[in-house]
Structure formats: C-alpha cells, structure tokens
Design an enzyme around this catalytic site. Structure first.
Site, PDB file in Angstrom:
ATOM      1  N   GLY A  50      49.736 -29.392  28.308  1.00  0.00           N
ATOM      2  CA  GLY A  50      48.294 -29.473  28.505  1.00  0.00           C
ATOM      3  C   GLY A  50      47.617 -29.985  27.258  1.00  0.00           C
ATOM      4  O   GLY A  50      46.636 -29.419  26.775  1.00  0.00           O
ATOM      5  N   GLY A  54      40.598 -29.730  26.334  1.00  0.00           N
ATOM      6  CA  GLY A  54      40.300 -28.361  25.986  1.00  0.00           C
ATOM      7  C   GLY A  54      41.025 -27.853  24.759  1.00  0.00           C
ATOM      8  O   GLY A  54      41.182 -28.539  23.751  1.00  0.00           O
ATOM      9  N   TYR A  55      41.478 -26.610  24.856  1.00  0.00           N
ATOM     10  CA  TYR A  55      42.171 -25.987  23.730  1.00  0.00           C
ATOM     11  C   TYR A  55      43.502 -26.654  23.451  1.00  0.00           C
ATOM     12  O   TYR A  55      43.958 -26.704  22.303  1.00  0.00           O
ATOM     13  CB  TYR A  55      42.387 -24.496  24.011  1.00  0.00           C
ATOM     14  CG  TYR A  55      41.112 -23.696  24.048  1.00  0.00           C
ATOM     15  CD1 TYR A  55      40.437 -23.382  22.878  1.00  0.00           C
ATOM     16  CD2 TYR A  55      40.577 -23.262  25.257  1.00  0.00           C
ATOM     17  CE1 TYR A  55      39.255 -22.656  22.911  1.00  0.00           C
ATOM     18  CE2 TYR A  55      39.401 -22.531  25.302  1.00  0.00           C
ATOM     19  CZ  TYR A  55      38.746 -22.227  24.132  1.00  0.00           C
ATOM     20  OH  TYR A  55      37.572 -21.518  24.161  1.00  0.00           O
ATOM     21  N   TYR A 229      41.412 -15.999  28.457  1.00  0.00           N
ATOM     22  CA  TYR A 229      40.001 -15.764  28.178  1.00  0.00           C
ATOM     23  C   TYR A 229      39.610 -14.417  28.771  1.00  0.00           C
ATOM     24  O   TYR A 229      40.124 -14.014  29.819  1.00  0.00           O
ATOM     25  CB  TYR A 229      39.137 -16.882  28.764  1.00  0.00           C
ATOM     26  CG  TYR A 229      37.648 -16.765  28.490  1.00  0.00           C
ATOM     27  CD1 TYR A 229      37.138 -16.885  27.198  1.00  0.00           C
ATOM     28  CD2 TYR A 229      36.754 -16.531  29.524  1.00  0.00           C
ATOM     29  CE1 TYR A 229      35.781 -16.787  26.936  1.00  0.00           C
ATOM     30  CE2 TYR A 229      35.383 -16.431  29.279  1.00  0.00           C
ATOM     31  CZ  TYR A 229      34.902 -16.556  27.982  1.00  0.00           C
ATOM     32  OH  TYR A 229      33.551 -16.452  27.724  1.00  0.00           O
ATOM     33  N   TYR A 239      34.668 -13.938  36.751  1.00  0.00           N
ATOM     34  CA  TYR A 239      35.784 -14.383  35.925  1.00  0.00           C
ATOM     35  C   TYR A 239      36.824 -13.279  35.762  1.00  0.00           C
ATOM     36  O   TYR A 239      37.790 -13.217  36.506  1.00  0.00           O
ATOM     37  CB  TYR A 239      35.309 -14.895  34.558  1.00  0.00           C
ATOM     38  CG  TYR A 239      36.404 -15.662  33.853  1.00  0.00           C
ATOM     39  CD1 TYR A 239      36.533 -17.038  34.028  1.00  0.00           C
ATOM     40  CD2 TYR A 239      37.357 -15.006  33.072  1.00  0.00           C
ATOM     41  CE1 TYR A 239      37.568 -17.733  33.426  1.00  0.00           C
ATOM     42  CE2 TYR A 239      38.387 -15.702  32.475  1.00  0.00           C
ATOM     43  CZ  TYR A 239      38.498 -17.058  32.654  1.00  0.00           C
ATOM     44  OH  TYR A 239      39.532 -17.739  32.072  1.00  0.00           O
ATOM     45  N   LYS A 248      44.828 -14.446  35.008  1.00  0.00           N
ATOM     46  CA  LYS A 248      44.967 -14.218  33.563  1.00  0.00           C
ATOM     47  C   LYS A 248      45.737 -12.923  33.293  1.00  0.00           C
ATOM     48  O   LYS A 248      46.507 -12.840  32.325  1.00  0.00           O
ATOM     49  CB  LYS A 248      43.593 -14.185  32.900  1.00  0.00           C
ATOM     50  CG  LYS A 248      42.843 -15.508  32.942  1.00  0.00           C
ATOM     51  CD  LYS A 248      43.612 -16.628  32.253  1.00  0.00           C
ATOM     52  CE  LYS A 248      42.816 -17.922  32.226  1.00  0.00           C
ATOM     53  NZ  LYS A 248      43.578 -19.036  31.610  1.00  0.00           N
TER      54      LYS A 248
END
Length: 398
Positions: A50, A54-55, A229, A239, A248
């Site tokens: 990835g 983003g990160y 997150y 979320y 997550k």
C-alpha cells in the site's frame, strides 16, 4: 505520448481524474518534509504494501529519504487510457521512484492486487532474488473489496454503524460553499459486518506473513506493523464502534497472533495513527467535518502523514522507544486525543451549523487537501498547460 490539458472532474470528495504534475508536486513536498538521511549505511530491507497513498506513501518516502530503506513497494493503480488519466497513486509512485533513484535507493515497485496469490508470489520472488530476507513489512491497505484467494468469493466492505442507526452532522459543499447537512446511515447486518472484516481485517496480512515465513524471507529481528485508527468519541459510532472498527479489532487481534507465532525472532504491532485527509478517510461519513474542526483546533499542532510516519520510523529504527498502549499498539495519535484538544473539538462540533461553519472548522483547508490527493489545487502547478498523462510504471519501458 499523450499530452493534453486536464480539468478536474469530481462529485463531492470523489475525483474521477488526477493531474500528473500536481501529483508529482505533492510527492516532492512530502519528500522535502522528510528529514535528511541518518548516517550513510544502507537501511533495512522493507516491503511496503500500500505504498502509493496515505500513510503507506508517507512511510515509503520517509523510509527512503531518512532511513535509506531498500526493498519493494506494492500498489494497485490504474494506468492512463485514451479517455482517462492514470490513478493518482500511479503518478505518485512514478515520482517516488524517481526520487528514490536520485537518492541512490535500491527500491522497486510492483503494481497489482496485494490480496492475490499471484502478487504475493511475485513479490516473494523479487525479494528473494534481489535482497533475501526482509527486516520490515509495513501493511497499509484500504480497499472496498477483496477476493478471497482460498474460496474465490468476493467480499465488499461497508461503512456503517453496528446495532443502531447513525445520525449525525456532515459537511457538504454546494456550489463551492460549505454547509452543515444531516446524515442517516442504517445499521449494518451481520453479513455486512463479516464482509468488512474479511476485506479490512487482518486475514490478508496474516497470509503475507505466512508466505514470507514459509519462503525463509523473514530476517532475525523482523518487524511488521499494520496501520489502524481509533479516533474520537465523536466519530466512534460510525468508525470504531462500526463495521470498520470491527475490522480494525480483527487487525489488532491478528497482530497479537502474528507476534506469538514469530516468537523470539520478530515482533508484530498495529499502529494507531492520528487523523489525516486521505483517499480512504474521505469516504467515512462525518470525518470531513470532524477533521476540519480538528485542524482548526490544533493549528500548528496538526501532524500530517509525513510527521506521523517519521515518528513511526524513529520508533522502528530504535531512535526512540516504542510508545505502546495497554493493548501493545504503537500510538501516534496523542496529539489528536489530547483531552484539551478533544474538549475543544467537541465544543466546536456541538455549535457547528451552516451559519457558524466559517469560525468552527477549516473547511477551505479540508477541500484543498482533498483536491491535492488527486494532484489538484497544488500551488505552483500550471493547470492550463498540457500534461503528459501516459507515464510509465517504474521499471517498465517508456
């Protein structure tokens, strides 16, 4: 060669095209914010899954510039066609490769679906042939769907609350002007929850570790991290307490399972990052308003993806001790979840309305940041000039 003038095409936060020169400029700015190299010895061999957004992109750039990282980055990006530009991540990867080469970094990129067995095998072959065992694996994948390599079934992730419906304020732009709207999301059913966990949980991360371990490609002292997150109580219903939160949690459970399996030869952690404007985060309802308020509250205390990636690398490289919570997660979000910050964000959230939005949230900043994800609204870029859209993937013929 394909030179043409490009105009932004978007509906809300979703852009259907990107600007090559703008994407290049965004990467250049991120590179410049990363610190100069530490020492002159070759850095760790890393696999970044990835690496184009983003990160994952930030971790790649910091790793390359500051820590002399070697290895392989994997992204899944669409090339340009006669009618469309390439994906923004394609152009970002091309520029990242140029900067890496200019810095003398031995780092290559693979374009393909990281969920597939074929890409896993190709990545393992490349690493084995060029580097041998790897020191670090960074997993930063956000995807709307995943084909299970074991069953062939296609799972689709959803962003929904669990248990009860979600109603909240949301940020809407109409004719360029921000206003506060009302959002209603029905609760997810069990099948939607399970599908989201299969896409965004830890199953694929575990498969990567299994394959690399079976091929003898994990070095002694190997580390692996996956991005996660937590966020604020304000966004928790959609979320952390929703379908994504279930995924997550599975990711974090997987980290503990991988850590146990590695035993004394390596470590696995999830990394709880702070808020950011990314292509993945803009799809989450209410995050636009929350992030706009958070930026106004934090001001110079805001930490972008580059700053957070630098903090992560400092911990992984041993320059700073690991900042672990009671669940063994690396924490990068202290600046966001500081009680004083959250109290100010909550107060602004409660009074946010269309007639107060100019003083409660940085809406212009947020919209600009979204545009930059696709190479738009970048200072210094001549958007009236024809741009080269057919940029080759790094390592492929021009």
């Amino acid at each position: 060669m394909s030179l043409r003038e490009i105009k932004p095409g978007n509906r809300g936060y979703l852009y259907v095209n990107s600007h090559p020169a703008g994407c290049e400029a965004v990467v250049d700015r991120m590179w410049q914010r990363a610190a100069d190299p530490v020492g002159d010895r070759p850095g760790p061999v890393a696999l970044v899954i990835g690496s184009s957004a983003g990160y994952g992109l930030a971790a790649t750039l910091v790793g390359l510039r500051t820590h002399r990282m070697r290895g392989l980055g994997i992204a899944f990006e669409a090339p340009a066609t006669e009618r469309r530009t390439a994906g923004a991540g394609w152009y970002r990867t091309a520029r990242t490769a140029e900067l890496a080469a200019g810095a003398g970094a031995d780092f290559t990129f693979l374009n393909g679906d990281a969920f597939s067995d074929a890409v896993k095998e190709e990545a393992a072959d490349r690493l084995a042939g060029r580097f041998g065992a790897i020191d670090l694996l960074i997993y930063s994948v956000a995807a709307p769907r995943r084909t299970d390599p074991l069953t062939g079934g296609v799972h689709h992730s959803v962003i929904k609350p669990l248990g009860t419906d979600y109603r909240a304020k949301t940020l809407v732009f109409e004719d360029g002007a921000p206003r506060i709207g009302e959002l209603h999301l029905p609760a997810a059913d069990e099948a939607e929850r399970d599908a989201t966990v299969r896409v965004m949980g830890g199953a694929d991360w575990q498969l990567w570790i299994d394959l690399l371990q079976s091929r003898g490609l994990l070095a002694d002292g190997f580390r692996t991290v996956a991005l996660s997150y937590v966020g604020s109580d304000i966004t928790a219903p959609v979320y952390r307490a929703g379908t994504i939160g279930a995924a997550k949690q599975h990711l974090e459970d997987t980290a503990r399972a991988i850590d146990t399996r590695l035993g004394g030869t390596g470590r696995a952690h999830t990394v709880v990052a702070g808020a950011a404007v990314t292509q993945a985060s803009t799809a989450i309802p209410s995050i636009a308003l929350y992030t706009s308020i958070l930026h106004r509250v934090t001001g110079d205390g805001w930490q972008g993806t580059v700053e957070q990636a630098a903090a992560l690398w400092n911990q992984l490289a041993g320059a700073a001790g690991l900042e672990l919570d009671d669940q063994d997660r690396i924490r990068l979000d202290g600046w966001e979840l500081d009680p004083r910050v959250q109290a100010a964000v909550r107060a602004a959230w409660d009074r946010a309305a269309t007639d107060t939005i100019a003083t409660t949230a940085d809406t212009a900043w947020f919209r600009e940041q979204v545009g930059r994800l696709y190479g738009w609204d970048v200072p210094g870029v001549d958007y009236g000039a024809a741009a080269q859209t057919a940029v080759p993937w790094p390592g492929s013929p021009a």
